[in-house]
Each structure stands twice: as structure tokens, then as C-alpha cells.
Design a protein around this motif. Structure first.
Motif, short mmCIF file in Angstrom:
data_model
loop_
_atom_site.label_atom_id
_atom_site.label_comp_id
_atom_site.label_asym_id
_atom_site.label_seq_id
_atom_site.Cartn_x
_atom_site.Cartn_y
_atom_site.Cartn_z
N GLN A 158 0.83 -1.21 0.00
CA GLN A 158 0.00 0.00 0.00
C GLN A 158 0.86 1.26 0.00
O GLN A 158 0.55 2.25 -0.68
N VAL A 159 1.95 1.24 0.77
CA VAL A 159 2.86 2.38 0.78
C VAL A 159 3.35 2.67 -0.63
O VAL A 159 3.35 3.83 -1.10
N LYS A 160 3.77 1.66 -1.34
CA LYS A 160 4.30 1.85 -2.69
C LYS A 160 3.24 2.41 -3.63
O LYS A 160 3.52 3.31 -4.45
N LEU A 161 2.01 1.91 -3.53
CA LEU A 161 0.96 2.38 -4.42
C LEU A 161 0.56 3.82 -4.12
O LEU A 161 0.33 4.62 -5.03
N PHE A 162 0.47 4.16 -2.85
CA PHE A 162 0.07 5.53 -2.50
C PHE A 162 1.20 6.52 -2.71
O PHE A 162 0.94 7.74 -2.76
N SER A 163 2.43 6.04 -2.85
CA SER A 163 3.55 6.96 -3.06
C SER A 163 3.44 7.70 -4.39
O SER A 163 4.04 8.76 -4.57
N GLN A 164 2.69 7.16 -5.33
CA GLN A 164 2.54 7.85 -6.61
C GLN A 164 1.38 8.84 -6.59
O GLN A 164 1.18 9.58 -7.55
N ASP A 167 3.18 13.21 -2.35
CA ASP A 167 4.58 13.32 -1.93
C ASP A 167 4.70 13.44 -0.41
O ASP A 167 5.82 13.51 0.12
N ASP A 168 3.59 13.51 0.27
CA ASP A 168 3.58 13.67 1.73
C ASP A 168 3.02 12.39 2.35
O ASP A 168 1.85 12.31 2.74
N LEU A 190 11.92 6.46 -1.66
CA LEU A 190 10.63 7.08 -1.97
C LEU A 190 10.36 8.31 -1.12
O LEU A 190 9.32 8.96 -1.26
N ASP A 191 11.28 8.61 -0.21
CA ASP A 191 11.14 9.74 0.71
C ASP A 191 9.92 9.58 1.61
O ASP A 191 9.20 10.54 1.90
N VAL A 192 9.69 8.35 2.05
CA VAL A 192 8.59 8.03 2.97
C VAL A 192 9.17 7.94 4.38
O VAL A 192 10.03 7.10 4.65
#
Length: 318
Positions: A158-164, A167-168, A190-192
Motif C-alpha cells: 500500500q505504501v508503494k501504491l500511495f507513493s505515486q 509526496d507527503d 521514496l522519501d517516505v
């Protein structure tokens, strides 16, 4: 109801059940949809990623679907199925109001239950500021301050999908396993930001999410929270009939089928939508209902022909 069994009884009046019923009604089958009125997507403001219906309120989609089924002679009524059994060549379903419905075939599209993380505020905001699917609700939270809660085996995906979509983005590890070196590197790239502290609840103001409260008292300001529910099929009636229910590799329970049309190992019983496909979106559930309805009709056609041949032979011998 007459003593004559229905051709098909459909349990569940969401996208899958209504699509199956529409296909059957257009094939001139006697079909009744029994709907308990507990749609999974009721909290959502709109249905998304459904071509030509994007943003339509879920209740309006159901209203339109019911009207279409009824326009072809199908029937839709409110009610809940409580038990089911086989009675010779037909399937019998007892309802919560004490009626018994009988049909030659059964299409079960009762969906699933979202078992949410046990945190104050999650249920209250579910379907709005608390969500799980980037394709259903991601566009609506684009460019906002979003956090992904570390629940379930799918959290990093989910983190990867929402990263697009923003940016926050923050990953609240909560009770999830510690990150591996490779995972930590991916999130850093990804700057997460990763917060290891456990989450104890949500901060809400005027009905909207303002942040996630941590065990140490800090509040991480966020506008949306992504969680990973456990998806559990509504399968009690199917289990009465001996249909197999399986554990999903990513958690949850789903109903087993023996082919892509939704046919189960129990003769005369089909399933469609989230009861068997835990990840199906509304448009996918509708497609599965259509496919199941077409296959059920074809199955009934073969049975009707066999009966007609038997009568023909009897007439020839008379």
C-alpha cells in the motif's frame, strides 16, 4: 410465492447479484434477488473506477440496478437468508422473516465484511478519511498528507501504491514487523518517513481526520489514513450447503470455486463478487455476476432440453 420453484434465487443485491439477475431476467428466467440491505460500500461517497458510473453514490447504483432488473421481469426484495439446504432437485433458503424460498439454482453474492483495526476513530471515518484501496479512493486523497498504518501483510505494498498519489506520505509501522534493510532502503528512496511508535487512536475534528495519536502522546498530523482490513466472506448460508470456504494467503476468508464462472463444487450453487474474490472492485464484481448469470442460464438450458427430450421419448412410445 407459488409452490413452483424459481429458476434462480440470488442472495445479495449489490453489483454482482444485480448484474447476475439482470442477465438471467433478460434470458427470461424467473429470478428473485434477496438483499439484506447491508452494502459494504455504504460509507463511501461514490463508486470509482466504474466506467460511465465514476463518482455515482453507491445507493444510487443499487437503485438503478434494481430498476433495470425489474424492467425485465426480475424481482428484488429486502430480506436476509439465514439457512439453506437441498430438498431433492431444488435448493431451499429460509429467510429471517420465516419464509422459505426454493429455486433450481442459487447465485450467492453476499459480499464480505471488512474487519478493521481496533483503533478509536477508524470505524467512524471508514470510507472517507480512512481507506484501503488506491484505485477506489486514492484520487480523492491525492497530494494530501497521508499515512499508511502497518496492519496486515499488505501494508508495504500500500505504501508503494500511495507513493505515486502524494509526496507527503508516512508509514506508521504500528505493530507490523520491523523493516528489512531492503525495505528500509526502498522507503528512504521514496522519501517516505517511517515512524516506529505504536498508534493508539485517531484525532478527529468536525468529523474529519486531523492526525494519528501515538503511544508516546505525539500526534502525527495527517488528512488520510490507509489501513489494511481483514476481508471475511459472508458465507454462512453457503457453508450450510457444504460449499468450501478457504483462508486467504493475505488474511481473510473466501469461498472456493471450481471454474472462472463462479460455479462451486456443490451442484446448482454459484458465487460472484467479493464473497469469492476478495479484491474485486465494483466493476469487477459486476462482471463476475454477469458471467455467473450467463453460465447458470446455460446450465438451466441443458437441464430443460434433457427434460424435453425425456418427454419427447415418452410421447413417441405412447
Amino acid at each position: 410465492m407459488t409452490d413452483e420453484p424459481l429458476d434462480v434465487l440470488v442472495l445479495g443485491g449489490g453489483a454482482a447479484g444485480l448484474s447476475g439477475a439482470l442477465t438471467l431476467a433478460r434470458s427470461r428466467r424467473s429470478v428473485l434477488v434477496l438483499d439484506a440491505g447491508e452494502p459494504r460500500n455504504a460509507p463511501a461517497a461514490g463508486v470509482h473506477a466504474f466506467l460511465t458510473r465514476d463518482g455515482l453514490p453507491p445507493a444510487e447504483l443499487v437503485r438503478l440496478g434494481r430498476a433495470e432488473v425489474e424492467s425485465y421481469g426480475g424481482r428484488v426484495r429486502t430480506g436476509a437468508a439465514v439457512t439453506a439446504r437441498r430438498e431433492g432437485p431444488v435448493l431451499a433458503v429460509d429467510t429471517a422473516d420465516g419464509e422459505t424460498l426454493r429455486a433450481r439454482r442459487l447465485l450467492v453474492a453476499t459480499g464480505l465484511v471488512d474487519e478493521l483495526p481496533d483503533l478509536p476513530g477508524v470505524r467512524e471515518l471508514w470510507g472517507h478519511d480512512v481507506l484501503h484501496c488506491p484505485y477506489c479512493h486514492g484520487w480523492e486523497v491525492r497530494d494530501r498528507a497521508v499515512a499508511v498504518l502497518g496492519t496486515g501483510p499488505n501494508a508495504l505494498h500500500q505504501v508503494k501504491l500511495f507513493s505515486q498519489l502524494t509526496d507527503d506520505l508516512v508509514y506508521l509501522r504500528h505493530r507490523a514487523p520491523a523493516l528489512t534493510d531492503d525495505e528500509a532502503e526502498q522507503l528512504a528512496a521514496l522519501d517516505v518517513a517511517v515512524i516506529d511508535e505504536e498508534v493508539t487512536g485517531l484525532e478527529i475534528a468536525d468529523g474529519r481526520l486531523v492526525g494519528a495519536r501515538l503511544a508516546d502522546g505525539r500526534v502525527v498530523a495527517r488528512q488520510a489514513l490507509v489501513v489494511g482490513p481483514r476481508f471475511v466472506a459472508r458465507s454462512a448460508v453457503l457453508e450450510d450447503l457444504g460449499v468450501e470456504v478457504l483462508d486467504h494467503a493475505l488474511g481473510g476468508r473466501y469461498v472456493a470455486t471450481v471454474d472462472p464462472t463462479g460455479r462451486t463444487a456443490v451442484p446448482g450453487v454459484w458465487v460472484a463478487g467479493n464473497v469469492t474474490d476478495l479484491s474485486a472492485q465494483v466493476v469487477g464484481a459486476a462482471a463476475e455476476g454477469t458471467l455467473a448469470g450467463a453460465r447458470i442460464n446455460a446450465d438451466l438450458v441443458e437441464e430443460d432440453i434433457a427434460r424435453a427430450v425425456a418427454r419427447h421419448r415418452e410421447g413417441a412410445l405412447a
